[in-house]
Motif scaffolding. Structure first.
Motif, mmCIF file in Angstrom:
data_model
loop_
_atom_site.group_PDB
_atom_site.id
_atom_site.type_symbol
_atom_site.label_atom_id
_atom_site.label_comp_id
_atom_site.label_asym_id
_atom_site.label_seq_id
_atom_site.Cartn_x
_atom_site.Cartn_y
_atom_site.Cartn_z
ATOM 1 N N VAL A 26 -5.278 1.133 -4.100
ATOM 2 C CA VAL A 26 -4.456 -0.062 -3.880
ATOM 3 C C VAL A 26 -4.163 -0.250 -2.386
ATOM 4 C CG1 VAL A 26 -2.207 -1.112 -4.402
ATOM 5 C CG2 VAL A 26 -3.469 0.107 -6.190
ATOM 6 N N TYR A 27 -4.159 -1.495 -1.973
ATOM 7 C CA TYR A 27 -3.835 -1.850 -0.595
ATOM 8 C C TYR A 27 -3.060 -3.158 -0.573
ATOM 9 C CZ TYR A 27 -7.808 -5.107 -0.838
ATOM 10 O OH TYR A 27 -8.653 -6.120 -1.190
ATOM 11 N N LEU A 28 -2.361 -3.382 0.523
ATOM 12 C CA LEU A 28 -1.624 -4.632 0.721
ATOM 13 C C LEU A 28 -2.539 -5.611 1.442
ATOM 14 C CD1 LEU A 28 1.883 -3.365 1.904
ATOM 15 C CD2 LEU A 28 1.223 -4.159 -0.365
ATOM 16 N N VAL A 57 -0.786 -7.593 -3.506
ATOM 17 C CA VAL A 57 -1.280 -6.229 -3.649
ATOM 18 C C VAL A 57 -2.611 -6.316 -4.379
ATOM 19 C CG1 VAL A 57 -0.723 -3.914 -4.488
ATOM 20 C CG2 VAL A 57 1.116 -5.481 -3.884
ATOM 21 N N ALA A 58 -3.617 -5.606 -3.883
ATOM 22 C CA ALA A 58 -4.945 -5.655 -4.493
ATOM 23 C C ALA A 58 -5.515 -4.243 -4.599
ATOM 24 C CB ALA A 58 -5.862 -6.547 -3.658
ATOM 25 N N SER A 59 -6.627 -4.120 -5.303
ATOM 26 C CA SER A 59 -7.297 -2.833 -5.409
ATOM 27 C C SER A 59 -8.754 -2.992 -5.001
ATOM 28 C CB SER A 59 -7.183 -2.284 -6.831
ATOM 29 O OG SER A 59 -7.873 -3.121 -7.746
ATOM 30 N N SER A 60 -9.320 -1.891 -4.535
ATOM 31 C CA SER A 60 -10.728 -1.885 -4.145
ATOM 32 C C SER A 60 -11.245 -0.463 -4.276
ATOM 33 C CB SER A 60 -10.894 -2.380 -2.697
ATOM 34 O OG SER A 60 -10.390 -1.434 -1.793
ATOM 35 N N PHE A 82 4.754 -1.704 -10.955
ATOM 36 C CA PHE A 82 4.418 -3.081 -10.586
ATOM 37 C C PHE A 82 2.931 -3.371 -10.802
ATOM 38 C CE2 PHE A 82 7.920 -1.679 -7.782
ATOM 39 C CZ PHE A 82 8.910 -2.544 -8.224
ATOM 40 N N SER A 83 2.329 -2.734 -11.788
ATOM 41 C CA SER A 83 0.887 -2.870 -12.040
ATOM 42 C C SER A 83 0.453 -4.311 -12.225
ATOM 43 C CB SER A 83 0.480 -2.058 -13.276
ATOM 44 O OG SER A 83 0.703 -0.699 -13.034
ATOM 45 N N SER A 84 1.324 -5.126 -12.821
ATOM 46 C CA SER A 84 0.955 -6.520 -13.083
ATOM 47 C C SER A 84 0.765 -7.316 -11.796
ATOM 48 C CB SER A 84 2.015 -7.193 -13.957
ATOM 49 O OG SER A 84 3.257 -7.205 -13.279
ATOM 50 N N LEU A 85 1.307 -6.809 -10.661
ATOM 51 C CA LEU A 85 1.168 -7.505 -9.386
ATOM 52 C C LEU A 85 -0.150 -7.209 -8.680
ATOM 53 C CD1 LEU A 85 4.770 -6.929 -7.944
ATOM 54 C CD2 LEU A 85 3.907 -8.934 -9.162
ATOM 55 N N VAL A 86 -0.875 -6.189 -9.129
ATOM 56 C CA VAL A 86 -2.085 -5.751 -8.444
ATOM 57 C C VAL A 86 -3.282 -6.570 -8.917
ATOM 58 C CG1 VAL A 86 -3.615 -3.795 -7.991
ATOM 59 C CG2 VAL A 86 -1.142 -3.432 -8.188
ATOM 60 N N HIS A 87 -3.970 -7.183 -7.949
ATOM 61 C CA HIS A 87 -5.187 -7.937 -8.240
ATOM 62 C C HIS A 87 -6.370 -6.977 -8.257
ATOM 63 C CE1 HIS A 87 -2.963 -11.650 -7.678
ATOM 64 N NE2 HIS A 87 -2.517 -11.171 -6.522
ATOM 65 N N GLY A 88 -7.189 -7.047 -9.295
ATOM 66 C CA GLY A 88 -8.383 -6.215 -9.394
ATOM 67 C C GLY A 88 -8.152 -4.985 -10.245
ATOM 68 N N LYS A 89 -9.269 -4.343 -10.603
ATOM 69 C CA LYS A 89 -9.216 -3.148 -11.464
ATOM 70 C C LYS A 89 -9.854 -1.936 -10.801
ATOM 71 C CE LYS A 89 -7.444 -5.032 -15.175
ATOM 72 N NZ LYS A 89 -6.133 -4.664 -15.606
ATOM 73 N N ALA A 90 -10.020 -1.983 -9.464
ATOM 74 C CA ALA A 90 -10.612 -0.854 -8.741
ATOM 75 C C ALA A 90 -9.598 0.289 -8.637
ATOM 76 C CB ALA A 90 -11.086 -1.313 -7.369
ATOM 77 N N LEU A 102 -2.976 -7.036 8.891
ATOM 78 C CA LEU A 102 -3.794 -5.909 8.438
ATOM 79 C C LEU A 102 -3.753 -5.776 6.918
ATOM 80 C CD1 LEU A 102 -2.644 -3.246 11.061
ATOM 81 C CD2 LEU A 102 -4.745 -4.625 11.116
ATOM 82 N N ASP A 103 -4.884 -5.377 6.332
ATOM 83 C CA ASP A 103 -4.957 -5.038 4.904
ATOM 84 C C ASP A 103 -4.896 -3.518 4.819
ATOM 85 O OD1 ASP A 103 -5.336 -7.736 4.502
ATOM 86 O OD2 ASP A 103 -7.498 -7.583 4.199
ATOM 87 N N CYS A 104 -3.746 -2.975 4.449
ATOM 88 C CA CYS A 104 -3.476 -1.539 4.582
ATOM 89 C C CYS A 104 -3.433 -0.796 3.253
ATOM 90 C CB CYS A 104 -2.134 -1.337 5.275
ATOM 91 S SG CYS A 104 -2.045 -2.008 6.932
ATOM 92 N N TRP A 105 -4.015 0.419 3.281
ATOM 93 C CA TRP A 105 -3.903 1.310 2.133
ATOM 94 C C TRP A 105 -2.438 1.680 1.896
ATOM 95 C CZ3 TRP A 105 -7.862 1.211 -0.766
ATOM 96 C CH2 TRP A 105 -9.163 1.366 -0.309
ATOM 97 N N VAL A 106 -2.077 1.806 0.612
ATOM 98 C CA VAL A 106 -0.762 2.315 0.218
ATOM 99 C C VAL A 106 -0.969 3.441 -0.784
ATOM 100 C CG1 VAL A 106 0.544 0.198 0.710
ATOM 101 C CG2 VAL A 106 -0.504 0.515 -1.553
#
Length: 179
Positions: free
Chosen positions: A153-155, A160-163, A142-150, A119-123
């Motif tokens: 954040v979700y796993l 970790v990515a953003s949308s 841990f901002s440097s680990l997040v992909h995207g600039k939306a 699952l791709d889950c909201w955090v």
């Protein structure tokens, strides 16, 4: 020691003395045996009393989680299969006295990657201006680990990515273990 070897004593006198001597010895042995039994009983009662008193004392409280939550490192986590946008997901967690998982430690991210499965889950991390912030208002380190600039954040997979926050996804709640 009593002896009946004198020739001046009659056999009956000698037997009478021996019987009295045996009676005294038997009485002393009976008293000693009674004392041993009494001490044994007293020790057993004392031992049972201390065990019962120890059992009556409350132990240390044991942290626990609800049956559909997962406990780990004094936290409870809930992975929902239901999907909603980020705001709705946070409201669902709040209804359980929790929040979206805030990813406070690196071990927590690793653990959540394990329990979420595919699952791709909201955090509980969201963009506030130029920086990412947890739902409790603390800075997400841990901002440097997040992909995207939306904004939200979700796993995903092992990262970790953003949308956009309006997308529907499952979510992960967290709260301290109850005592």
């Amino acid at each position: 020691m009593l002896s009946c070897t004198s020739s001046s004593q009659k056999d009956s006198d000698c037997l009478g003395k021996l019987n009295k001597h045996h009676a005294v010895c038997a009485l002393v042995l009976a008293v000693l045996l009674a004392l041993v039994v009494a001490l044994s009983v007293a020790l057993a009662v004392q031992s049972a009393g201390s065990r019962a008193a120890g059992a009556a004392l409350p132990g240390a409280p044991v942290p626990s989680c609800a049956s559909d939550w997962v406990g780990y490192r004094n936290m409870c986590y809930y992975v929902s299969a239901r999907e909603g946008n980020w705001t709705w997901s946070q409201a669902q967690c709040s209804g359980h006295g929790a929040s979206l998982a805030m990813l406070q430690e690196e071990w927590e991210m690793e653990f959540l990657q394990l329990i979420k499965g595919d699952l791709d889950c909201w955090v509980g991390v969201r963009r506030q201006g130029e920086h990412l912030e947890r739902v409790d208002g603390s800075n997400f380190t841990f901002s440097s680990l997040v992909h995207g600039k939306a904004d939200c954040v979700y796993l995903i997979d092992n990262s970790v990515a953003s949308s956009g926050c309006s997308l529907h996804r499952p979510y992960i709640c967290s709260k301290p273990q109850a005592v």
